[in-house]
Design a protein around this motif. Sequence first.
Motif, short mmCIF file in Angstrom:
data_model
loop_
_atom_site.label_atom_id
_atom_site.label_comp_id
_atom_site.label_asym_id
_atom_site.label_seq_id
_atom_site.Cartn_x
_atom_site.Cartn_y
_atom_site.Cartn_z
N UNK A 154 0.84 -0.87 0.13
CA UNK A 154 0.42 -0.24 -0.41
C UNK A 154 0.92 1.26 0.07
N UNK A 155 2.25 1.44 0.67
CA UNK A 155 2.89 2.70 0.80
C UNK A 155 3.60 3.09 -0.56
N UNK A 156 3.44 1.66 -1.54
CA UNK A 156 3.68 2.11 -2.64
C UNK A 156 2.98 2.25 -4.01
N UNK A 159 -0.01 5.57 -2.61
CA UNK A 159 0.53 7.27 -2.59
C UNK A 159 0.51 7.32 -4.72
N UNK A 160 0.72 6.22 -5.65
CA UNK A 160 0.50 6.34 -7.47
C UNK A 160 -0.94 6.67 -7.11
N UNK A 161 -1.48 6.73 -7.14
CA UNK A 161 -3.13 6.70 -6.57
C UNK A 161 -3.49 7.95 -6.58
N UNK A 162 -2.84 8.58 -5.47
CA UNK A 162 -3.71 9.55 -4.39
C UNK A 162 -3.14 10.59 -3.65
N UNK A 163 -1.55 9.82 -4.01
CA UNK A 163 -0.91 11.31 -3.15
C UNK A 163 -0.23 10.56 -2.00
N UNK A 164 0.83 11.08 -1.75
CA UNK A 164 0.92 10.38 -0.55
C UNK A 164 0.91 11.63 1.13
N UNK A 165 -0.01 12.81 0.90
CA UNK A 165 -0.77 13.89 1.53
C UNK A 165 -2.04 13.21 1.59
N UNK A 166 -2.63 12.43 0.66
CA UNK A 166 -4.17 11.62 1.15
C UNK A 166 -4.09 10.39 2.34
N UNK A 167 -2.77 10.17 1.97
CA UNK A 167 -2.11 8.42 2.44
C UNK A 167 -2.47 8.71 3.67
N UNK A 168 -0.92 9.62 3.70
CA UNK A 168 -1.40 10.11 5.24
C UNK A 168 -2.10 10.28 5.96
#
Length: 270
Positions: A154-156, A159-168
């Motif tokens: 998921x961490x790889x 974020x490629x779909x929704x961005x690091x900020x959304x996942x964070x």
Amino acid sequence: MSLVFAPATGLLAGLDLLRIDVAGAVAHVRLNRPAKRNALNDALMAQLRTCFINLPEAVHAAVLTGAGDHFCAGLDLSELTERSVSEGVMHSRSWHATMDAIQFGRVPVIAVLHGAVVGGGPEIASSCHIRVAQASTFYGLPEGQRGIFVGGGGSARVPRLAGVTTMTDMMLTGRVLDAHEGLQRGLSQYVVADGAGFAKVSQLASRIAGNAPLSTFAVVQALPRIADMSQSDGLFVESLTAAITQGDDAAKKRIRAFLDKSAAKVGKSG
Ligand code: 1HE
């Protein structure tokens, strides 16, 4: 075009935590633990990998769904109790192998989402090539709440779909996104009404199954890898991939068909 599915035979028929049906060039793979909201235990993840590396030759596209009211409730938390650090690493690596079998397998995979797409749910969904969310879909990454971290890629991939900020945000605060927020942020490419997902995805899968196999293979295998490369390396790999696909007989035939006006125009069905 409506597809007529029949249960898979042979090895695939023996995978009891999945339900697998085939209609010509399209396979329908269903996570099938509805009583546990399709929570992902070790056996289910192993079966999923077995399934995707053993799809019949005639299959050129797959649809992934979940049985019952939810797509997937993520990691089966009942298996997480006494795992050591080294067992944890190996467990995560085994999930990576399953997700890679989906993302870098022989066929494009379209996920149809509904209900909970949680924890390992977005990890599986983001391994697929296209995601169709039905209106009931909600996305969560409750790893923070559970005291753990994503381990299934998921961490790889997310974020490629929704961005690091959304996942964070989702992991730190437990924020849950509904189907439309997921669409806006790139977690799905389509949102359809509840119950309409399978018809939508059958149509997409049939279109994909009608593509030239080498062209589809290049899209699935080359695009994500080029996205991970420097621009210069990516452009070089693009040139090789373009030359290989153009040299294929299927490409030459399809281009001749356009030039003699027997092929469909862009935006018009053939
Ligand atoms: C489970 C699981 C599970 C349900 N592991 N057993 N995932 C989570 O933190 C999500 C946890 N699950 C939920 O929040 C809810 O179950 C749902 C929102 C998904 C669905 O709610 P609901 O009301 O429809 O179902 P339920 O009554 O909560 O669950 C039905 C049964 O499934 C119940 O078992 P029962 O024996 O009492 O009937 C639940 O315990 C069981 N169940 N979800 C185990 N996840 C490699 S890293 C990946 C990291 C993660 O995935 S973390 C996210 C984990």
